[in-house]
Design a protein around this motif. Structure first.
Motif, PDB file in Angstrom:
ATOM      1  N   ALA A 145      41.815  29.335  18.195  1.00 26.48           N
ATOM      2  CA  ALA A 145      42.094  29.528  19.615  1.00 26.48           C
ATOM      3  C   ALA A 145      43.263  28.665  20.046  1.00 26.48           C
ATOM      4  O   ALA A 145      43.337  27.498  19.720  1.00 26.48           O
ATOM      5  N   ALA A 146      44.177  29.255  20.787  1.00 31.83           N
ATOM      6  CA  ALA A 146      45.245  28.476  21.410  1.00 31.83           C
ATOM      7  C   ALA A 146      44.741  27.933  22.734  1.00 31.83           C
ATOM      8  O   ALA A 146      43.548  27.893  22.981  1.00 31.83           O
ATOM      9  N   ALA A 147      45.649  27.540  23.600  1.00 32.19           N
ATOM     10  CA  ALA A 147      45.251  26.686  24.710  1.00 32.19           C
ATOM     11  C   ALA A 147      44.733  27.414  25.932  1.00 32.19           C
ATOM     12  O   ALA A 147      44.384  26.759  26.886  1.00 32.19           O
ATOM     13  N   SER A 148      44.685  28.719  25.995  1.00 32.49           N
ATOM     14  CA  SER A 148      44.327  29.272  27.292  1.00 32.49           C
ATOM     15  C   SER A 148      43.846  30.695  27.220  1.00 32.49           C
ATOM     16  O   SER A 148      44.035  31.416  26.259  1.00 32.49           O
ATOM     17  N   ILE A 149      43.171  31.048  28.320  1.00 37.08           N
ATOM     18  CA  ILE A 149      42.865  32.429  28.621  1.00 37.08           C
ATOM     19  C   ILE A 149      43.347  32.634  30.044  1.00 37.08           C
ATOM     20  O   ILE A 149      42.991  31.887  30.934  1.00 37.08           O
ATOM     21  N   ALA A 150      44.169  33.629  30.273  1.00 40.14           N
ATOM     22  CA  ALA A 150      44.666  33.863  31.620  1.00 40.14           C
ATOM     23  C   ALA A 150      44.172  35.198  32.133  1.00 40.14           C
ATOM     24  O   ALA A 150      44.041  36.151  31.372  1.00 40.14           O
ATOM     25  N   VAL A 151      43.889  35.251  33.420  1.00 38.86           N
ATOM     26  CA  VAL A 151      43.509  36.505  34.049  1.00 38.86           C
ATOM     27  C   VAL A 151      44.447  36.713  35.221  1.00 38.86           C
ATOM     28  O   VAL A 151      44.437  35.948  36.175  1.00 38.86           O
ATOM     29  N   ASN A 152      45.267  37.722  35.157  1.00 35.15           N
ATOM     30  CA  ASN A 152      46.211  38.022  36.204  1.00 35.15           C
ATOM     31  C   ASN A 152      46.122  39.495  36.554  1.00 35.15           C
ATOM     32  O   ASN A 152      46.097  40.357  35.677  1.00 35.15           O
ATOM     33  N   SER A 207      44.780  31.879  42.024  1.00 33.18           N
ATOM     34  CA  SER A 207      45.921  32.735  42.301  1.00 33.18           C
ATOM     35  C   SER A 207      46.150  32.824  43.811  1.00 33.18           C
ATOM     36  O   SER A 207      45.305  32.415  44.619  1.00 33.18           O
ATOM     37  N   ALA A 208      47.292  33.378  44.188  1.00 36.85           N
ATOM     38  CA  ALA A 208      47.590  33.546  45.612  1.00 36.85           C
ATOM     39  C   ALA A 208      46.551  34.428  46.280  1.00 36.85           C
ATOM     40  O   ALA A 208      46.146  34.174  47.429  1.00 36.85           O
ATOM     41  N   ASP A 209      46.098  35.476  45.595  1.00 33.83           N
ATOM     42  CA  ASP A 209      45.078  36.367  46.164  1.00 33.83           C
ATOM     43  C   ASP A 209      43.777  35.621  46.406  1.00 33.83           C
ATOM     44  O   ASP A 209      43.128  35.793  47.442  1.00 33.83           O
ATOM     45  N   ALA A 210      43.378  34.812  45.433  1.00 33.05           N
ATOM     46  CA  ALA A 210      42.137  34.051  45.591  1.00 33.05           C
ATOM     47  C   ALA A 210      42.252  33.074  46.762  1.00 33.05           C
ATOM     48  O   ALA A 210      41.311  32.918  47.551  1.00 33.05           O
ATOM     49  N   ARG A 211      43.385  32.431  46.883  1.00 33.01           N
ATOM     50  CA  ARG A 211      43.586  31.483  47.980  1.00 33.01           C
ATOM     51  C   ARG A 211      43.543  32.207  49.326  1.00 33.01           C
ATOM     52  O   ARG A 211      42.981  31.698  50.308  1.00 33.01           O
ATOM     53  N   ALA A 212      44.104  33.409  49.368  1.00 30.12           N
ATOM     54  CA  ALA A 212      44.085  34.183  50.622  1.00 30.12           C
ATOM     55  C   ALA A 212      42.660  34.561  51.007  1.00 30.12           C
ATOM     56  O   ALA A 212      42.299  34.536  52.192  1.00 30.12           O
ATOM     57  N   ARG A 213      41.833  34.905  50.017  1.00 36.54           N
ATOM     58  CA  ARG A 213      40.444  35.270  50.323  1.00 36.54           C
ATOM     59  C   ARG A 213      39.670  34.065  50.856  1.00 36.54           C
ATOM     60  O   ARG A 213      38.867  34.190  51.780  1.00 36.54           O
ATOM     61  N   ILE A 214      39.886  32.907  50.257  1.00 35.68           N
ATOM     62  CA  ILE A 214      39.211  31.703  50.724  1.00 35.68           C
ATOM     63  C   ILE A 214      39.611  31.402  52.170  1.00 35.68           C
ATOM     64  O   ILE A 214      38.762  31.093  53.025  1.00 35.68           O
ATOM     65  N   ALA A 215      40.908  31.487  52.457  1.00 39.31           N
ATOM     66  CA  ALA A 215      41.400  31.202  53.808  1.00 39.31           C
ATOM     67  C   ALA A 215      40.858  32.202  54.819  1.00 39.31           C
ATOM     68  O   ALA A 215      40.493  31.840  55.946  1.00 39.31           O
ATOM     69  N   ALA A 248      46.846  28.084  31.988  1.00 39.34           N
ATOM     70  CA  ALA A 248      45.548  27.839  32.593  1.00 39.34           C
ATOM     71  C   ALA A 248      44.695  29.095  32.626  1.00 39.34           C
ATOM     72  O   ALA A 248      45.181  30.216  32.472  1.00 39.34           O
ATOM     73  N   VAL A 249      43.410  28.883  32.852  1.00 34.75           N
ATOM     74  CA  VAL A 249      42.520  29.965  33.228  1.00 34.75           C
ATOM     75  C   VAL A 249      42.730  30.194  34.719  1.00 34.75           C
ATOM     76  O   VAL A 249      42.609  29.272  35.518  1.00 34.75           O
ATOM     77  N   ILE A 250      43.067  31.402  35.108  1.00 34.75           N
ATOM     78  CA  ILE A 250      43.439  31.697  36.487  1.00 34.75           C
ATOM     79  C   ILE A 250      42.365  32.552  37.144  1.00 34.75           C
ATOM     80  O   ILE A 250      42.011  33.620  36.639  1.00 34.75           O
ATOM     81  N   ARG A 251      41.859  32.061  38.257  1.00 35.84           N
ATOM     82  CA  ARG A 251      40.908  32.862  39.042  1.00 35.84           C
ATOM     83  C   ARG A 251      41.718  33.683  40.028  1.00 35.84           C
ATOM     84  O   ARG A 251      42.263  33.189  40.991  1.00 35.84           O
ATOM     85  N   SER A 252      41.833  34.997  39.752  1.00 38.47           N
ATOM     86  CA  SER A 252      42.644  35.841  40.622  1.00 38.47           C
ATOM     87  C   SER A 252      41.742  36.863  41.300  1.00 38.47           C
ATOM     88  O   SER A 252      40.703  36.535  41.849  1.00 38.47           O
ATOM     89  N   ASN A 253      42.118  38.158  41.258  1.00 35.13           N
ATOM     90  CA  ASN A 253      41.324  39.155  41.972  1.00 35.13           C
ATOM     91  C   ASN A 253      40.132  39.623  41.158  1.00 35.13           C
ATOM     92  O   ASN A 253      39.376  40.474  41.596  1.00 35.13           O
TER      93      ASN A 253
END
Length: 549
Positions: free
Chosen positions: A533-540, A27-35, A2-7
């Protein structure tokens, strides 16, 4: 993957990847910021700190205080009253792009929604259960996001596997419950610039692919019209400072390398017409605008565009209720991109006219079979001229439209989303113009009188067209061929150029503003035709990784 929305915020290419069907994750970081941002809103409510749209009305009602018991009602009513879109709905890619940009905005951690709200949007997106979003009726962004948010609360309509169903039925099929919105969530769902940033990312992806095709189709027309290769001389073009111009010059040299047709006409003319010899200048200028627009869109995706913005700490929450939701910069950028693409398309129509005009082409009139019974491409050029005129009308700047809304409270409007929508329309029109030029250039090769070989690359392009449509002999509706050629340009990358390393990297700007070369993003590599292009771009962890097959 997946495309990951992280920091790190998503950039335009990642939003475009989600629009094309890739899943999105938080990502866990993104979820923590939302919370954490939600805790700030709860503190604002508990302490009675006045905050626009949290415990007040919205627009001209911003000074009307809303009691805690009414705040759920306010959030729900904002969606109901703001869902005022009209006309045909956005396409699937457009809707996905807007939803991805909205989730990206929430992940900054300054909106104040609950995690459940972000998760609902992500679940709909990844199930490809897309809200029905009427395309028109917005001076900024409100109505589009309101229609998306309706489905989250079980209202409105959605499309799931081609079927139009109610929002409540859509949630049931996905095993989800309708949300009951809390304080500020209704306003957060409709506010900010995700609508225009999502559409702008899609416009960039489509414009980049179109420009790659336009260079190649122009090379076919140039060869058929027996141009002088001196127009693309590397030393000459280097005298003008423009990354786009020099990139296009290199692409034209690569596409036309070893052309027997052009070798046979060297020196026959001092100058070619402007629609031929200024291909690097006009196409290159559009590429420079594309780069500048990408920078604006990436900055917008990296910005917090809510109103209000929540910040500070639970002990000292802060509320900024100013104007970050106003999309002036991205409206101007979309107007600029639209004008640039319209100009490129207008010049493509001029080359098409030269191909069909026997007074200048050296080819049979209108690229038709001999005799007066066949019209060939005569009327197809009319279609291109019509689309050029339509683009000219559409290219009038939306950012200057102005207007007054909400009882003088909102007395300056930038029309950012309309600017993006008309840019997308211009790009589609331009693709149809270039598709007609592509067909005409292929037909011109069939009718060439010079007994000399085509350049290997233009020959490959001609063969690719002929695998889709045969030579035209007034034996079928030409509209069908035009549609097939348009789908080729819209859906596929052109064949890769020989020796792409000698052409030079494409200048782009990453989300943090740093200059990067084209291979830094998967979308650019795919659009340039250098890779599949393959199936994804990931940002971690702040690092972008392009997965390439």
């Amino acid at each position: 993957m997946a495309v990951i929305r992280s920091n790190r915020p998503l950039d335009w290419a990642q939003v475009a990847a989600v629009a094309a069907g890739e899943p999105l994750e938080l990502s866990a970081d993104a979820r923590a910021r939302i919370a954490a941002a939600r805790v700030l809103v709860e503190q604002i409510v508990e302490r009675g700190i006045r905050a626009y749209g949290v415990n007040t009305g919205v627009g001209a009602l911003c000074d009307v205080v809303v009691s805690p018991g009414e705040q759920r009602t306010l959030s729900r009513n904002i969606l109901m009253s703001h869902a005022v879109g009209v006309g045909a709905p956005l396409g699937a890619a457009e809707t996905r792009a807007v939803m991805a940009a909205a989730v990206n905005n929430f992940a900054h951690g300054h909106s104040g929604i609950r995690l459940e709200v972000a998760d609902q949007l992500v679940a709909l997106l990844n199930a490809d259960c897309l809200p029905e979003v009427p395309a028109f009726g917005s001076v900024g962004y409100l109505s589009h996001m309101a229609h998306i948010a309706l489905v989250c609360i079980g209202e409105g309509y959605a499309r799931l596997r081609g079927e139009r169903i109610t929002g409540r039925a859509a949630l049931q099929r996905l095993g989800l419950e309708p949300l009951v919105l809390e304080a500020k969530e209704g306003l957060s769902l409709v506010n900010g610039t995700p609508c225009v940033t999502g559409l702008a990312a899609l416009a960039l992806a489509r414009a980049e692919r179109l420009l790659d095709w336009t260079d190649m189709v122009a090379s076919m027309s140039f060869e058929n019209l027996r141009g002088q290769l001196a127009a693309f001389d590397e030393d000459s073009l280097a005298l003008r400072i423009s990354p786009g111009l020099n990139l296009v010059g290199g692409r034209m040299r690569a596409a036309l390398a070893d052309s027997g047709i052009l070798a046979a006409v060297v020196g026959q003319r001092t100058q070619d017409p402007l629609s031929m010899r200024t291909i690097p200048h006009v196409h290159g200028a559009a590429r420079d605008v594309l780069t500048a627009t990408a920078d604006v869109v990436n900055r917008e995706l990296a910005s917090i565009t809510d109103n209000p913005i929540v910040a500070g700490t639970p002990e000292e929450p802060r509320v900024y209720s100013q104007a970050h939701a106003v999309g002036a910069s991205i409206a101007l950028a979309m107007d600029s991109l639209a004008t640039a693409i319209a100009q490129v398309a207008a010049m493509a129509e001029r080359r098409l006219d030269r191909l069909v005009n026997p007074l200048v082409s050296g080819l049979p009139a209108f690229l038709a079979e001999p005799g007066g019974t066949c019209s060939g491409f005569m009327i197809a050029q009319y279609t291109a001229a019509s689309l050029v005129a339509q683009n000219r009308r559409l290219a009038l700047p939306a950012s200057l439209d102005g207007g007054i809304t909400s009882a003088l409270q909102e007395d300056h409007l930038c029309h950012a989303t309309p600017a993006a929508l008309k840019a997308l329309e211009i790009i589609d029109n331009a693709g149809r113009i270039v598709a007609i030029e592509l067909l005409a250039a292929a037909q011109a090769y069939d009718l060439q009188s010079i007994d000399a070989p085509r350049a290997p690359h233009t020959g490959a392009l001609w063969q690719r067209v002929r695998r889709v449509v045969p030579t035209y002999r007034d034996d079928r509706p030409l509209a069908d061929d035009m549609s097939a050629a348009f789908r080729m340009i819209a859906d596929e990358a052109p064949p890769p150029l020989p020796n792409p390393g000698k052409i030079g990297p494409r200048p782009l700007t990453s989300a943090d503003g740093a200059a990067t070369a084209a291979p830094a993003t998967l979308a650019n590599l795919a659009a340039a035709g250098h890779v599949r292009a393959a199936a994804s771009i990931a940002v971690n962890d702040g690092q972008a990784a392009a997965h390439i097959a």
